[in-house]
Design an enzyme around this catalytic site. Structure first.
Site, short mmCIF file in Angstrom:
data_model
loop_
_atom_site.label_atom_id
_atom_site.label_comp_id
_atom_site.label_asym_id
_atom_site.label_seq_id
_atom_site.Cartn_x
_atom_site.Cartn_y
_atom_site.Cartn_z
N ASN A 74 0.83 -1.20 0.00
CA ASN A 74 0.00 0.00 0.00
C ASN A 74 0.86 1.25 0.00
O ASN A 74 1.95 1.28 0.57
CB ASN A 74 -0.98 -0.01 1.19
CG ASN A 74 -0.40 0.65 2.43
OD1 ASN A 74 -0.44 1.87 2.59
ND2 ASN A 74 0.16 -0.18 3.31
N LEU A 78 -0.86 8.00 4.45
CA LEU A 78 -1.38 8.61 5.69
C LEU A 78 -2.55 9.56 5.46
O LEU A 78 -2.63 10.63 6.07
CB LEU A 78 -0.25 9.36 6.43
CG LEU A 78 0.82 8.46 7.02
CD1 LEU A 78 1.97 9.29 7.57
CD2 LEU A 78 0.25 7.57 8.12
N ASN A 105 -3.11 6.15 16.94
CA ASN A 105 -1.88 6.06 16.15
C ASN A 105 -1.56 7.44 15.58
O ASN A 105 -2.39 8.06 14.92
CB ASN A 105 -2.08 5.03 15.03
CG ASN A 105 -0.83 4.81 14.20
OD1 ASN A 105 -0.49 5.61 13.34
ND2 ASN A 105 -0.14 3.71 14.47
N ASN A 133 3.92 6.33 15.23
CA ASN A 133 4.47 5.73 14.00
C ASN A 133 5.64 6.59 13.53
O ASN A 133 5.45 7.72 13.11
CB ASN A 133 3.34 5.70 12.97
CG ASN A 133 3.81 5.37 11.57
OD1 ASN A 133 4.94 4.92 11.37
ND2 ASN A 133 2.96 5.61 10.60
N CYS A 136 7.91 7.79 9.14
CA CYS A 136 7.58 8.91 8.26
C CYS A 136 8.84 9.71 7.99
O CYS A 136 9.72 9.82 8.84
CB CYS A 136 6.58 9.85 8.93
SG CYS A 136 5.18 9.04 9.63
N ASN A 198 6.07 -2.08 11.18
CA ASN A 198 5.33 -1.38 10.14
C ASN A 198 5.64 -2.09 8.82
O ASN A 198 6.30 -3.13 8.81
CB ASN A 198 5.76 0.10 10.12
CG ASN A 198 4.60 0.98 9.68
OD1 ASN A 198 3.93 0.67 8.69
ND2 ASN A 198 4.37 2.06 10.38
N GLY A 250 1.81 -9.65 9.29
CA GLY A 250 1.39 -10.91 8.68
C GLY A 250 0.58 -11.83 9.55
O GLY A 250 0.33 -12.97 9.16
#
Ligand SMILES: Cc1cc2nc3c(=O)[nH]c(=O)nc-3n(C[C@H](O)[C@H](O)[C@H](O)COP(=O)(O)OP(=O)(O)OC[C@H]3O[C@@H](n4cnc5c(N)ncnc54)[C@H](O)[C@@H]3O)c2cc1C
Ligand SMILES: Cc1cc2nc3c(=O)[nH]c(=O)nc-3n(C[C@H](O)[C@H](O)[C@H](O)COP(=O)(O)O)c2cc1C
Ligand code: FES
Lengths: 308, 244
Positions: A74, A78, A105, A133, A136, A198, A250
């Protein structure tokens, strides 16, 4: 007997008890409403809502989604309505379908932005944990990701730590040489927990057009294909830090959850599986007791004492 | 949205690359023409979105083109096998705007969602015109289905081997009250340039989930950001921002 059965799945995450360790991962569960149409999302341990930034973001151009064997890539970028709208619109709506503490998040493109967004979420009662997260790019750091430099990761951790009393869980990028070093830097800077992984950077090419499938060229790989890599990293991090670790990458079955927790994870997030099987988390929760029986696991808490 | 197991009753070719599949089971989630379903296929991670061609009490019919690994796999499935399907996805067409002479414009694999729409409009007593565009005579499907509904049906082919030579825009009638269009993007842009009334388009985008959870299918519109899988796939002419 029923009480006891429920007890088997209970875990603690940074001082907040979870009925079970299954947590839909950020970006794969929206704000929960779509899933609330088909099951009671209060059955979940909690969930991590879509990555939130200070300002609204449209994200990347489409196509944003590609497929790969046993997974997907993907490049959503964001997309989110910005923290103000999350507070004024999404959280009040969420309260109607979800009565547990939720995981917020947070993403950012500068250290100040992370701190500001987290400070704004501090007053939100339903937010139980902040999951930060750091995959970035840092706009002040030549576009290098916060998550690839231990000093930057520590700086984000400290900045967020300073503005909140809520548990701070730093979410690590797997696109690094030494994941344990990243986790250690975050722990030392005051993180209450670590979550990983991530997505892994990847891409596909459309042979009919000889062009990358994703408009953004590259994206993040997730789904069952990343499980062994994720498990390895969770194992390494659990052997490096003392704070709780959330394992993800996963996970799509109860056995995957047990592997992650045997590696030392305190709880487990489930991402891409929600997108292709909207009942995935509910199914995993329901399958856990029988899977535990198969391996002689009485309670999930007994798994959390890693050795070796 | 509903998740349901549907049984394949029939899966047969209509042309060299188009098949028609009829699925039975609990299809109560399928509410409106223009909606789509998302199909799980063995060995593939992502589901495949396909529009509903027609709906009966306990069955839906889909028409799909084999273009890649997923649709080819679907084409190999046999009657009696089951499919895991998410149903009732997307907003569907707005029937309240049709007026008394709606125009339906379909191109190739964009024709299928218009059939159920045509049937409902005919049941409401509307005078329906359908213009269906294909490449060549051997690609034509569903023409008879639309005629049987009593639609004024015109077929165009790019090579002139059947019906009118040209594109659907070459066969648009003078008079209509509203239009519904679905097809390849160049066709829909041409319709947008030519159309004289308000109307709506069904759009496509690559999807991660098909039910609003991943933000994979977002599209900018005049009314803000929309998810093709949730606030779409049908968008009003006036809100679409055709890029470039
Ligand atoms: C809302 C909607 C309704 C649709 N209705 C129909 C229909 O009624 N009949 C029909 O023939 N086709 C329809 N399509 C297109 C159909 O989804 C694709 O042809 C199909 O997904 C191709 O899968 P594949 O594995 O054969 O191709 P591959 O190229 O191997 O697929 C690779 C990936 O790209 C995606 N993809 C490829 N082409 C498209 C496309 N055009 N749109 C969206 N995703 C794509 C696939 O889903 C898959 O994830 C619809 C698409 C959407 C979004
Ligand atoms: C469509 C999509 C969107 C995502 N968005 C975010 C996000 O906003 N913030 C974040 O921290 N992780 C995001 N992720 C990463 C997931 O939370 C998770 O870390 C990763 O997908 C690995 O887990 P999985 O293999 O179970 O999907 C996203 C993943 C996907 C597939
Ligand atoms: S495909 Fe996931 S939000 Fe539309």
């Amino acid at each position: 007997m029923r009480e006891k059965a429920a007890d088997r799945l209970r875990v603690d995450l940074c001082g907040i008890e979870l009925e079970n360790p299954v947590i839909p991962a950020s970006g794969t569960f929206g704000y929960g409403y779509e899933f609330a149409e088909i099951y009671d999302i209060n059955r979940l341990g909690t969930f991590s809502f879509k990555g939130t930034t200070r300002q609204p973001r449209f994200g990347n151009p489409t196509p944003r989604i590609a497929e790969c064997p046993a997974g997907m890539i993907n490049a959503v970028g964001l997309q989110n309505p910005g923290v103000e709208k999350v507070i004024s619109e999404e959280l009040p709506r969420l309260k109607k379908v979800f009565s547990k503490p939720v995981m917020a998040n947070v993403s950012g493109f500068s250290i100040e932005e992370y701190a500001e967004t987290c400070a704004m979420l501090e007053a939100e009662e339903q937010v139980g944990w902040l999951e930060v997260n750091i995959s970035c790019p840092n706009v002040h750091g030549g576009g290098m990701s916060f998550g690839t430099d231990p000093k930057q990761a520590a700086a984000v951790t400290r900045a967020v730590r300073a503005v909140t009393k809520k548990p701070v869980i730093m979410k690590l990028s797997p696109n690094v040489t030494d994941i344990a070093e990243m986790a250690a830097a975050c722990e030392e800077a005051g993180a209450d927990g670590i979550s990983l992984i991530n997505t892994l950077q990847g891409m596909r090419i459309n042979l009919k057009t000889r062009r990358p499938v994703l408009a953004n060229v590259m994206g993040g790989v997730s789904g069952p294909c990343v499980f062994p890599v994720a498990l390895r990293m969770v194992w390494q991090v659990c052997r490096t830090v003392k704070i709780p670790v959330i394992g993800m990458g996963g996970v799509s079955t109860a056995e995957d959850v047990l592997e992650m927790m045997t590696a030392g994870a305190a709880a487990v997030e489930v991402g891409a599986a929600n997108l292709t099987d909207p009942r995935a988390c509910l199914r995993i929760i329901e399958e856990l007791p029988a899977a535990m029986d198969r391996y002689g696991i009485r309670s999930l808490r007994e798994l959390r004492s890693p050795e070796g | 949205m509903e998740q349901t197991l549907l049984r394949i009753e029939e899966n047969r070719p209509l042309t060299r690359d188009i098949l028609k599949i009829r699925l039975t089971g609990d299809v109560s989630g399928v509410e409106r023409p223009g909606q789509f379903v998302n199909i799980k296929l063995e060995g593939l991670f992502l589901r495949r979105p396909i529009s509903v061609f027609d709906r009966e009490e306990d069955a839906i019919t889909l028409i799909y083109r084999t273009v890649g690994v997923g649709t080819r796999r679907l084409s190999e499935m046999k009657a009696g096998e089951t499919l895991d399907v998410l149903t009732g996805l997307g907003n569907g067409y707005d029937l309240t705007r049709a007026g008394d002479r709606p125009l339906l414009l379909g191109g190739g694999a964009g024709v299928p969602p218009l059939y159920w729409l045509a049937r409902v409009l005919r049941e409401q007593g509307k005078r329906v015109t359908a213009v269906l565009g294909f490449n060549s005579a051997e690609d034509v499907f569903a023409e008879e289905d639309f005629r049987k509904l009593g639609c004024e049906t015109t077929v165009t082919t790019a090579d002139g081997s059947h019906g009118i030579r040209g594109f659907v825009t070459d066969a648009m009638p003078e008079e209509y009250s509203y239009f519904y269009a679905c097809g390849p993007e160049p066709m829909m842009r041409a319709v947008d340039r030519r159309a004289k009334t308000e109307g709506e388009f069904s759009l496509e985008e690559r999807m991660g989930c098909g039910f609003g959870a991943c933000m994979g299918c977002s599209c900018r519109t005049r009314d803000g950001m929309k998810r093709i899988c949730r606030e779409g796939p049908v968008l009003r002419r006036g809100e679409i921002l055709w890029e470039k």
